[in-house]
Design an enzyme around this catalytic site. Structure first.
Site, PDB file in Angstrom:
ATOM      1  N   CYS A 165      39.566  -6.510-102.943  1.00  0.00           N
ATOM      2  CA  CYS A 165      38.163  -6.906-103.113  1.00  0.00           C
ATOM      3  C   CYS A 165      37.352  -5.927-103.947  1.00  0.00           C
ATOM      4  O   CYS A 165      36.322  -6.291-104.506  1.00  0.00           O
ATOM      5  CB  CYS A 165      37.512  -7.084-101.747  1.00  0.00           C
ATOM      6  SG  CYS A 165      38.222  -8.422-100.752  1.00  0.00           S
ATOM      7  N   ASN A 166      37.778  -4.672-104.014  1.00  0.00           N
ATOM      8  CA  ASN A 166      37.032  -3.689-104.800  1.00  0.00           C
ATOM      9  C   ASN A 166      37.338  -3.763-106.295  1.00  0.00           C
ATOM     10  O   ASN A 166      36.660  -3.153-107.114  1.00  0.00           O
ATOM     11  CB  ASN A 166      37.341  -2.270-104.332  1.00  0.00           C
ATOM     12  CG  ASN A 166      38.828  -1.976-104.262  1.00  0.00           C
ATOM     13  OD1 ASN A 166      39.441  -2.248-103.228  1.00  0.00           O
ATOM     14  ND2 ASN A 166      39.433  -1.448-105.318  1.00  0.00           N
TER      15      ASN A 166
END
Length: 381
Positions: A165-166
């Site tokens: 997700c980053n």
């Protein structure tokens, strides 16, 4: 961050002071500017209570996870029901095929919208960076999109796979450097996450945390390098800096690995993740702002990853933010769920539609994911 291409010291003018040279370099430094954003989702969406019935989830604890997620609807591509009305789990090969199809479809749509808003054409594209964590492709998504859309085959490209997700901000960091090193040329970061292709359909609490949270989505953001003297009054913000923090003690807390019982890859999210992320949010943000002599109170816009209700709450508490500060983050979670690396760009798109940014205002972009990792960026309009 970026490469400074403008600073030249003239050998035949020794009287030029260091202060003058530094000022000139700062005035004309090339920075990457955001000039457009676009998002796309899969066609079918489901309400959380509707999914409970479709997936025939009856365990009260699992149902509670779904219904207390602060998510209204999500876009998903579920397997068809069999004759008994049961959604049969797909084999890993079928899931990989689904990922490829959805990533290309959503990615192409998000890219078209992004370029249209940037006032650009596919023929203007000089670098394409594709991000995904919901499947593995070789050749990468960038090559598939170049073929699908007829993009110039000399377009340079990058694929970032498996960072989670980053990863959207990891990609933005790299591509902002590319844009600064190639002034005037167009580059795009495209995050395409077919989370439906990473689902394990069972009624266990482990999969419930994942199945209650993620949705399908893609987002593209266009950048162009310009110098501060020639940029004029363009509306898009410049990217000023990045700061990262990897929490190595929590390296296994978020992972996508092989589930031997199910015979497929499966996400795992540790229940303590919101508190781990929250505890580390303050130092990394203060490090980002401290390099510019800024305080958190001077940040006008916060675009935080829609990681889940508890993650957002932890960030709000630890950074001293208001609910208004994270209105786009919570709005994306409500309407789309967690769309992994694309989430913060869905929030950025909402901020752009809102039309409230003004010249000189600062914004912080923030994403969280496996590692465990916090990524941040500072932008200025």
């Amino acid at each position: 961050m970026g490469v400074d291409l403008s600073m030249t010291i003239s050998l035949d003018r020794p009287e030029t002071s260091t202060a003058t040279t530094t000022t000139t370099a700062a005035t004309t430094a090339t920075k990457a500017r955001i000039i457009g954003v676009g998002t796309a989702v899969t066609p079918t969406s489901y309400a959380q209570d509707e999914l409970l019935d479709l997936l025939q989830i009856t365990d009260p604890k699992v149902r509670s996870v779904f219904l207390n997620s602060a998510i209204g609807r999500r876009h998903l591509s579920l397997p068809p029901a069999d004759d008994a009305g049961v959604r049969v789990p797909e084999a890993q090969g079928d899931l990989l095929d689904k990922h490829k199809r959805l990533a290309v479809e959503m990615g192409a749509e998000a890219l078209r919208i992004c370029l249209e808003r940037a006032g650009a054409e596919l023929s203007d594209l000089r670098h394409l960076c594709c991000v995904t964590s919901t499947g593995f492709l070789t050749p990468g998504l960038s090559a598939l999109l170049i073929r699908e859309l007829g993009i110039d085959r000399h377009c340079s490209r990058t694929d970032i796979v498996g960072m989670g997700c980053n990863a959207g901000l990891n990609a933005l960091n790299v591509v902002a450097g590319w844009a600064a090193a190639h002034p005037g040329e167009l580059t795009v970061v495209l995050c395409a996450e077919a989370c439906s292709a990473a689902y394990a359909l069972d009624s266990t609490m482990r999969t419930a945390v994942v199945n209650s949270l993620f949705g399908d989505g893609a987002a593209a953001i266009a950048l162009r390098g310009d110098d501060l003297a020639s940029a004029g009054s363009a509306a898009g913000p410049r990217i000023l800096d990045f700061a990262s923090c990897i929490i190595t003690d929590a390296v296994d807390a978020m992972r996508y690995d092989w589930d031997r019982d199910l015979g497929r890859f499966s996400f795992y999210l540790d229940p303590q993740i919101p508190y781990v992320v929250g505890a580390h949010a303050e130092p990394v943000v203060d490090r980002l702002l401290g390099r510019r002599g800024l305080r958190r109170s001077e940040i006008d816009h916060w675009l935080v990853h829609s990681g889940g209700k508890k993650v957002i709450d932890a960030v709000v508490v630890n950074l001293g933010l208001s609910r208004h500060d994270v209105r786009h983050t919570t709005g994306v979670l409500r309407d789309n769920g967690n769309v992994s690396s694309a989430s913060f760009l869905f929030s950025y798109e909402r901020l752009q539609h809102e039309g409230v940014t003004g010249p000189g205002e600062y914004g912080v972009l923030m994403t969280m994911g496996p590692g465990s990792t916090i990524e941040t960026a500072l932008v200025q309009w």
